[in-house]
Design a protein around this motif. Structure first.
Motif, short mmCIF file in Angstrom:
data_model
loop_
_atom_site.label_atom_id
_atom_site.label_comp_id
_atom_site.label_asym_id
_atom_site.label_seq_id
_atom_site.Cartn_x
_atom_site.Cartn_y
_atom_site.Cartn_z
N THR A 175 0.83 -1.20 0.00
CA THR A 175 0.00 0.00 0.00
C THR A 175 0.86 1.26 0.00
OG1 THR A 175 -0.19 -0.05 2.40
CG2 THR A 175 -1.92 -1.14 1.15
N ASN A 176 2.07 1.17 0.54
CA ASN A 176 2.95 2.34 0.54
C ASN A 176 3.62 2.57 -0.81
OD1 ASN A 176 2.40 2.82 3.19
ND2 ASN A 176 4.22 1.81 3.97
N LEU A 177 3.73 1.53 -1.62
CA LEU A 177 4.38 1.66 -2.91
C LEU A 177 3.43 2.28 -3.90
CD1 LEU A 177 6.85 0.95 -4.69
CD2 LEU A 177 5.69 -1.19 -5.21
N GLN A 178 3.88 3.34 -4.54
CA GLN A 178 3.04 3.98 -5.53
C GLN A 178 3.01 3.12 -6.79
OE1 GLN A 178 4.22 7.98 -6.32
NE2 GLN A 178 2.41 8.43 -7.52
N ARG A 179 1.83 2.72 -7.21
CA ARG A 179 1.70 1.89 -8.41
C ARG A 179 2.16 2.70 -9.61
NH1 ARG A 179 1.22 -3.42 -7.70
NH2 ARG A 179 0.10 -3.62 -9.63
N PRO A 180 2.95 2.09 -10.50
CA PRO A 180 3.44 2.84 -11.66
C PRO A 180 2.30 3.20 -12.61
CG PRO A 180 4.11 0.53 -11.79
CD PRO A 180 3.43 0.72 -10.46
N SER A 181 2.37 4.39 -13.16
CA SER A 181 1.38 4.82 -14.14
C SER A 181 2.03 5.42 -15.38
CB SER A 181 0.42 5.84 -13.51
OG SER A 181 1.14 6.98 -13.08
N ARG A 182 3.37 5.54 -15.35
CA ARG A 182 4.10 6.08 -16.51
C ARG A 182 5.40 5.30 -16.68
NH1 ARG A 182 4.94 12.20 -14.90
NH2 ARG A 182 5.35 11.26 -12.89
N ASP A 183 5.96 5.36 -17.89
CA ASP A 183 7.28 4.78 -18.13
C ASP A 183 8.12 5.78 -18.92
OD1 ASP A 183 6.58 4.48 -20.88
OD2 ASP A 183 5.83 2.46 -20.52
N LEU A 184 9.34 5.39 -19.28
CA LEU A 184 10.25 6.33 -19.94
C LEU A 184 9.76 6.75 -21.32
CD1 LEU A 184 13.76 4.92 -18.99
CD2 LEU A 184 12.48 6.80 -17.95
N GLY A 185 8.88 5.98 -21.92
CA GLY A 185 8.33 6.35 -23.22
C GLY A 185 7.48 7.59 -23.17
N ASP A 186 7.07 8.01 -21.98
CA ASP A 186 6.26 9.22 -21.85
C ASP A 186 7.08 10.50 -22.01
OD1 ASP A 186 4.02 7.67 -21.41
OD2 ASP A 186 4.22 7.73 -19.24
N TRP A 187 8.41 10.37 -22.04
CA TRP A 187 9.28 11.52 -22.22
C TRP A 187 10.11 11.33 -23.47
CZ3 TRP A 187 8.04 9.76 -17.43
CH2 TRP A 187 7.59 10.69 -16.52
N ALA A 188 10.12 12.31 -24.32
CA ALA A 188 10.95 12.27 -25.53
C ALA A 188 11.40 13.69 -25.83
CB ALA A 188 10.18 11.68 -26.71
N ASP A 189 12.52 14.06 -25.23
CA ASP A 189 12.97 15.44 -25.41
C ASP A 189 14.28 15.55 -26.18
OD1 ASP A 189 14.76 14.49 -23.57
OD2 ASP A 189 14.10 15.78 -21.94
N GLY A 190 14.82 14.42 -26.66
CA GLY A 190 16.02 14.48 -27.49
C GLY A 190 17.32 14.62 -26.74
N ARG A 191 17.32 14.60 -25.40
CA ARG A 191 18.56 14.75 -24.63
C ARG A 191 19.04 13.41 -24.10
NH1 ARG A 191 16.90 19.47 -20.61
NH2 ARG A 191 14.86 18.55 -20.89
N ASP A 192 18.91 12.37 -24.92
CA ASP A 192 19.24 11.02 -24.47
C ASP A 192 20.67 10.59 -24.76
OD1 ASP A 192 16.63 10.89 -23.71
OD2 ASP A 192 15.99 9.65 -25.39
N THR A 193 21.44 11.38 -25.43
CA THR A 193 22.78 10.96 -25.80
C THR A 193 23.67 10.87 -24.57
OG1 THR A 193 22.51 12.09 -27.90
CG2 THR A 193 24.75 11.47 -27.29
N PRO A 194 24.23 9.67 -24.29
CA PRO A 194 25.12 9.53 -23.13
C PRO A 194 26.37 10.40 -23.27
CG PRO A 194 24.46 7.38 -23.97
CD PRO A 194 24.01 8.40 -24.97
N ARG A 195 26.79 10.95 -22.16
CA ARG A 195 27.99 11.78 -22.12
C ARG A 195 29.14 10.94 -21.56
NH1 ARG A 195 24.16 15.68 -18.97
NH2 ARG A 195 24.76 14.17 -17.44
N LEU A 196 30.35 11.42 -21.69
CA LEU A 196 31.51 10.72 -21.15
C LEU A 196 31.34 10.50 -19.64
CD1 LEU A 196 34.32 9.50 -21.43
CD2 LEU A 196 35.27 11.81 -21.14
#
Length: 196
Positions: A62-83
């Motif tokens: 009951t304390n754990l918030q049930r998931p309602s979103r995943d990473l696919g809900d965000w697409a802002d183009g800043r996904d390129t890994p840095r050094l």
């Protein structure tokens, strides 16, 4: 003993126990006709441990918030890994391997923090998703979740490791989430699992 040995969830006519020391699951079906859920003492007797080694997980569910979103809900183009991300990933690998090979599950779940997701956690998890393709052994859910958690922790972000089960067919799965956002899976995949 500082942590309970078993974390147990009661659902669908069964008690499902995660052995936090032995890294195993035990399913204890209820007798028919349906009986009331077993008490902590009854579960301890059946598992041959002391009642102090039992943690009934109904409260944590009951304390754990049930998931309602995943990473696919965000697409802002800043996904390129840095050094810096690659260095952080390399530094997170040894502690993750130690968790998987030496430490019992009780240590994986200790000190987990319920976190509220922010854009920095989401961006870091999306960059990790691209980098994980280059790390062997991350096809399984638990290594993936533990490495992402170590990666995020080294960047100052908090997350929660969740282990869930489903009954028919019996299967266990783990994932990482921050608040209501799943960081390691698609939301649809988690629909049939109950966290323990």
């Amino acid at each position: 003993m500082s942590h309970p040995r078993y974390s147990i969830v009661q659902f669908e006519g069964m008690d499902i126990a995660l052995d936090l020391v032995g890294d195993a699951y035990v399913a204890l079906p209820w007798n028919l006709p349906p009986e009331p859920p077993r008490t902590r003492s009854a579960l301890a007797a059946e598992l041959r441990v002391s009642p102090g080694e039992i943690d009934l997980a109904r409260i944590s569910i009951t304390n754990l918030q049930r998931p309602s979103r995943d990473l696919g809900d965000w697409a802002d183009g800043r996904d390129t890994p840095r050094l810096k991300d690659w260095v952080t990933l390399l530094r997170a690998l040894p502690s993750t391997m130690l968790d998987l090979r030496v430490r019992p599950p009780a240590n994986w779940l200790a000190n987990d923090v319920r976190a509220i997701p922010d854009s920095r956690v989401i961006e870091a998890a999306r960059r990790f998703r691209l980098m994980r393709l280059f790390v062997p052994g991350l096809g399984r859910c638990l290594p993936h979740a533990l490495l992402l958690r170590a990666f995020l922790k080294r960047q100052g972000h908090r997350s929660t490791l969740v282990i869930g089960v489903r009954i028919n067919p019996f299967e266990a799965h783990s994932w990482l989430q921050s608040g209501d956002v799943v960081l390691t899976d698609d939301l649809e995949r988690l629909a049939g699992y109950t966290p323990i």
